[in-house]
Design a protein around this motif. Sequence first.
Motif, PDB file in Angstrom:
ATOM      1  N   GLN A 139       0.833  -1.208   0.000  1.00  0.00           N
ATOM      2  CA  GLN A 139       0.000   0.000   0.000  1.00  0.00           C
ATOM      3  C   GLN A 139       0.868   1.260   0.000  1.00  0.00           C
ATOM      4  O   GLN A 139       0.576   2.231  -0.705  1.00  0.00           O
ATOM      5  CB  GLN A 139      -0.908  -0.014   1.236  1.00  0.00           C
ATOM      6  N   ILE A 140       1.937   1.249   0.793  1.00  0.00           N
ATOM      7  CA  ILE A 140       2.852   2.392   0.843  1.00  0.00           C
ATOM      8  C   ILE A 140       3.473   2.635  -0.524  1.00  0.00           C
ATOM      9  O   ILE A 140       3.514   3.764  -1.024  1.00  0.00           O
ATOM     10  CB  ILE A 140       3.949   2.151   1.898  1.00  0.00           C
ATOM     11  N   ARG A 141       3.948   1.548  -1.141  1.00  0.00           N
ATOM     12  CA  ARG A 141       4.618   1.684  -2.444  1.00  0.00           C
ATOM     13  C   ARG A 141       3.674   2.190  -3.520  1.00  0.00           C
ATOM     14  O   ARG A 141       4.106   2.841  -4.476  1.00  0.00           O
ATOM     15  CB  ARG A 141       5.224   0.345  -2.850  1.00  0.00           C
ATOM     16  N   GLY A 142       2.377   1.906  -3.378  1.00  0.00           N
ATOM     17  CA  GLY A 142       1.423   2.328  -4.386  1.00  0.00           C
ATOM     18  C   GLY A 142       0.812   3.691  -4.142  1.00  0.00           C
ATOM     19  O   GLY A 142       0.144   4.228  -5.023  1.00  0.00           O
ATOM     20  N   SER A 143       1.032   4.255  -2.935  1.00  0.00           N
ATOM     21  CA  SER A 143       0.308   5.478  -2.577  1.00  0.00           C
ATOM     22  C   SER A 143       1.183   6.682  -2.237  1.00  0.00           C
ATOM     23  O   SER A 143       0.758   7.817  -2.418  1.00  0.00           O
ATOM     24  CB  SER A 143      -0.601   5.216  -1.370  1.00  0.00           C
ATOM     25  N   LEU A 144       2.367   6.431  -1.693  1.00  0.00           N
ATOM     26  CA  LEU A 144       3.152   7.539  -1.164  1.00  0.00           C
ATOM     27  C   LEU A 144       4.183   8.048  -2.158  1.00  0.00           C
ATOM     28  O   LEU A 144       4.565   7.340  -3.097  1.00  0.00           O
ATOM     29  CB  LEU A 144       3.832   7.108   0.135  1.00  0.00           C
ATOM     30  N   PRO A 145       4.673   9.265  -1.953  1.00  0.00           N
ATOM     31  CA  PRO A 145       5.655   9.854  -2.866  1.00  0.00           C
ATOM     32  C   PRO A 145       6.941   9.026  -2.962  1.00  0.00           C
ATOM     33  O   PRO A 145       7.306   8.303  -2.029  1.00  0.00           O
ATOM     34  CB  PRO A 145       5.934  11.233  -2.248  1.00  0.00           C
ATOM     35  N   ALA A 146       7.612   9.174  -4.079  1.00  0.00           N
ATOM     36  CA  ALA A 146       8.779   8.347  -4.378  1.00  0.00           C
ATOM     37  C   ALA A 146       9.889   8.502  -3.346  1.00  0.00           C
ATOM     38  O   ALA A 146      10.600   7.534  -3.063  1.00  0.00           O
ATOM     39  CB  ALA A 146       9.311   8.690  -5.769  1.00  0.00           C
ATOM     40  N   ASP A 147      10.047   9.709  -2.758  1.00  0.00           N
ATOM     41  CA  ASP A 147      11.156   9.896  -1.826  1.00  0.00           C
ATOM     42  C   ASP A 147      10.965   9.051  -0.570  1.00  0.00           C
ATOM     43  O   ASP A 147      11.927   8.455  -0.063  1.00  0.00           O
ATOM     44  CB  ASP A 147      11.348  11.377  -1.474  1.00  0.00           C
ATOM     45  N   ILE A 148       9.733   8.954  -0.079  1.00  0.00           N
ATOM     46  CA  ILE A 148       9.474   8.123   1.098  1.00  0.00           C
ATOM     47  C   ILE A 148       9.672   6.653   0.751  1.00  0.00           C
ATOM     48  O   ILE A 148      10.289   5.901   1.515  1.00  0.00           O
ATOM     49  CB  ILE A 148       8.050   8.367   1.639  1.00  0.00           C
ATOM     50  N   VAL A 149       9.166   6.234  -0.407  1.00  0.00           N
ATOM     51  CA  VAL A 149       9.303   4.834  -0.825  1.00  0.00           C
ATOM     52  C   VAL A 149      10.776   4.467  -0.989  1.00  0.00           C
ATOM     53  O   VAL A 149      11.226   3.404  -0.538  1.00  0.00           O
ATOM     54  CB  VAL A 149       8.524   4.575  -2.127  1.00  0.00           C
ATOM     55  N   THR A 150      11.552   5.354  -1.605  1.00  0.00           N
ATOM     56  CA  THR A 150      12.981   5.103  -1.796  1.00  0.00           C
ATOM     57  C   THR A 150      13.702   4.955  -0.467  1.00  0.00           C
ATOM     58  O   THR A 150      14.499   4.033  -0.263  1.00  0.00           O
ATOM     59  CB  THR A 150      13.617   6.239  -2.617  1.00  0.00           C
ATOM     60  N   ASP A 151      13.412   5.869   0.469  1.00  0.00           N
ATOM     61  CA  ASP A 151      14.050   5.801   1.795  1.00  0.00           C
ATOM     62  C   ASP A 151      13.626   4.541   2.541  1.00  0.00           C
ATOM     63  O   ASP A 151      14.446   3.897   3.213  1.00  0.00           O
ATOM     64  CB  ASP A 151      13.693   7.038   2.623  1.00  0.00           C
ATOM     65  N   LEU A 152      12.359   4.172   2.422  1.00  0.00           N
ATOM     66  CA  LEU A 152      11.875   2.969   3.096  1.00  0.00           C
ATOM     67  C   LEU A 152      12.504   1.720   2.504  1.00  0.00           C
ATOM     68  O   LEU A 152      12.918   0.804   3.234  1.00  0.00           O
ATOM     69  CB  LEU A 152      10.348   2.901   3.006  1.00  0.00           C
ATOM     70  N   ASP A 153      12.610   1.674   1.188  1.00  0.00           N
ATOM     71  CA  ASP A 153      13.262   0.526   0.547  1.00  0.00           C
ATOM     72  C   ASP A 153      14.718   0.402   0.980  1.00  0.00           C
ATOM     73  O   ASP A 153      15.235  -0.714   1.173  1.00  0.00           O
ATOM     74  CB  ASP A 153      13.174   0.639  -0.974  1.00  0.00           C
ATOM     75  N   ALA A 154      15.393   1.542   1.150  1.00  0.00           N
ATOM     76  CA  ALA A 154      16.783   1.515   1.627  1.00  0.00           C
ATOM     77  C   ALA A 154      16.853   0.951   3.043  1.00  0.00           C
ATOM     78  O   ALA A 154      17.770   0.186   3.382  1.00  0.00           O
ATOM     79  CB  ALA A 154      17.387   2.919   1.570  1.00  0.00           C
ATOM     80  N   MET A 155      15.880   1.314   3.903  1.00  0.00           N
ATOM     81  CA  MET A 155      15.830   0.760   5.258  1.00  0.00           C
ATOM     82  C   MET A 155      15.646  -0.751   5.210  1.00  0.00           C
ATOM     83  O   MET A 155      16.308  -1.499   5.942  1.00  0.00           O
ATOM     84  CB  MET A 155      14.672   1.385   6.047  1.00  0.00           C
ATOM     85  N   ILE A 156      14.748  -1.205   4.348  1.00  0.00           N
ATOM     86  CA  ILE A 156      14.482  -2.644   4.235  1.00  0.00           C
ATOM     87  C   ILE A 156      15.730  -3.388   3.783  1.00  0.00           C
ATOM     88  O   ILE A 156      16.031  -4.487   4.271  1.00  0.00           O
ATOM     89  CB  ILE A 156      13.298  -2.886   3.273  1.00  0.00           C
ATOM     90  N   ASP A 157      16.489  -2.774   2.877  1.00  0.00           N
ATOM     91  CA  ASP A 157      17.699  -3.428   2.366  1.00  0.00           C
ATOM     92  C   ASP A 157      18.785  -3.580   3.426  1.00  0.00           C
ATOM     93  O   ASP A 157      19.579  -4.515   3.371  1.00  0.00           O
ATOM     94  CB  ASP A 157      18.264  -2.637   1.180  1.00  0.00           C
ATOM     95  N   ARG A 158      18.824  -2.656   4.408  1.00  0.00           N
ATOM     96  CA  ARG A 158      19.935  -2.690   5.366  1.00  0.00           C
ATOM     97  C   ARG A 158      19.549  -3.191   6.754  1.00  0.00           C
ATOM     98  O   ARG A 158      20.425  -3.549   7.540  1.00  0.00           O
ATOM     99  CB  ARG A 158      20.595  -1.317   5.487  1.00  0.00           C
ATOM    100  N   ASP A 159      18.244  -3.206   7.075  1.00  0.00           N
ATOM    101  CA  ASP A 159      17.821  -3.552   8.435  1.00  0.00           C
ATOM    102  C   ASP A 159      17.504  -5.045   8.514  1.00  0.00           C
ATOM    103  O   ASP A 159      16.575  -5.517   7.852  1.00  0.00           O
ATOM    104  CB  ASP A 159      16.582  -2.734   8.817  1.00  0.00           C
ATOM    105  N   PRO A 160      18.244  -5.807   9.331  1.00  0.00           N
ATOM    106  CA  PRO A 160      17.977  -7.251   9.420  1.00  0.00           C
ATOM    107  C   PRO A 160      16.578  -7.574   9.922  1.00  0.00           C
ATOM    108  O   PRO A 160      16.021  -8.622   9.593  1.00  0.00           O
ATOM    109  CB  PRO A 160      19.053  -7.760  10.393  1.00  0.00           C
TER     110      PRO A 160
END
Length: 201
Positions: A170-191
Amino acid sequence: MDYQALLARILQQVDEQAYLTPSSHLPEDQRAAMAEVESLLQDPGFDPAEVRAIVRRMYKDERIDRVLMLSALHVVAASPKVQDWAEAARLVGEQEFAALEQGGPDLEANLASVDRHRGVLAYLRSHYETALDYFTRALERQRTAENFGNVLCALCRLGEVDHATALLDQIRGSLPADIVTDLDAMIDRDPDLAVLRSGGH
């Protein structure tokens, strides 16, 4: 815990006025000072006493306000190297009082920081339902990638991976790209978020 009701609150933050995403509310000088503190804390060999002294000096020199000073001191107290839970809890109480006393246009963002710190403290002490509640409160006050990421972390720790995955979609489909990009970066680095990586679920 009623996850459906909680998720409804979270998704409301995704769906309603999603374009009103907060930019950094800090003045440039305070952003720079807090970036210095963050850099110090990311060093595995950091000296807690030295960082505390630097933070207090920044406050004395008016590079950061009292709310930010207490926030930074809380991070030191709750860090893996220190783990002084009682001090961390005391500091977040002081931070809340300082935020209320300061008031002004930054009040909601400052109270979001308080909720986030309380959530982190609960999370680190394995009280994941309590952490999720605080993280949701922080998100309701301030839509940021960090706040969304914390909600996802708590859901994953509670074994609610399907709910976390649905929320992420839902986040990826609704929120601005900058938030999605930052969130994806968190997912990539946070175990703690590894299960949400592509192919992880």
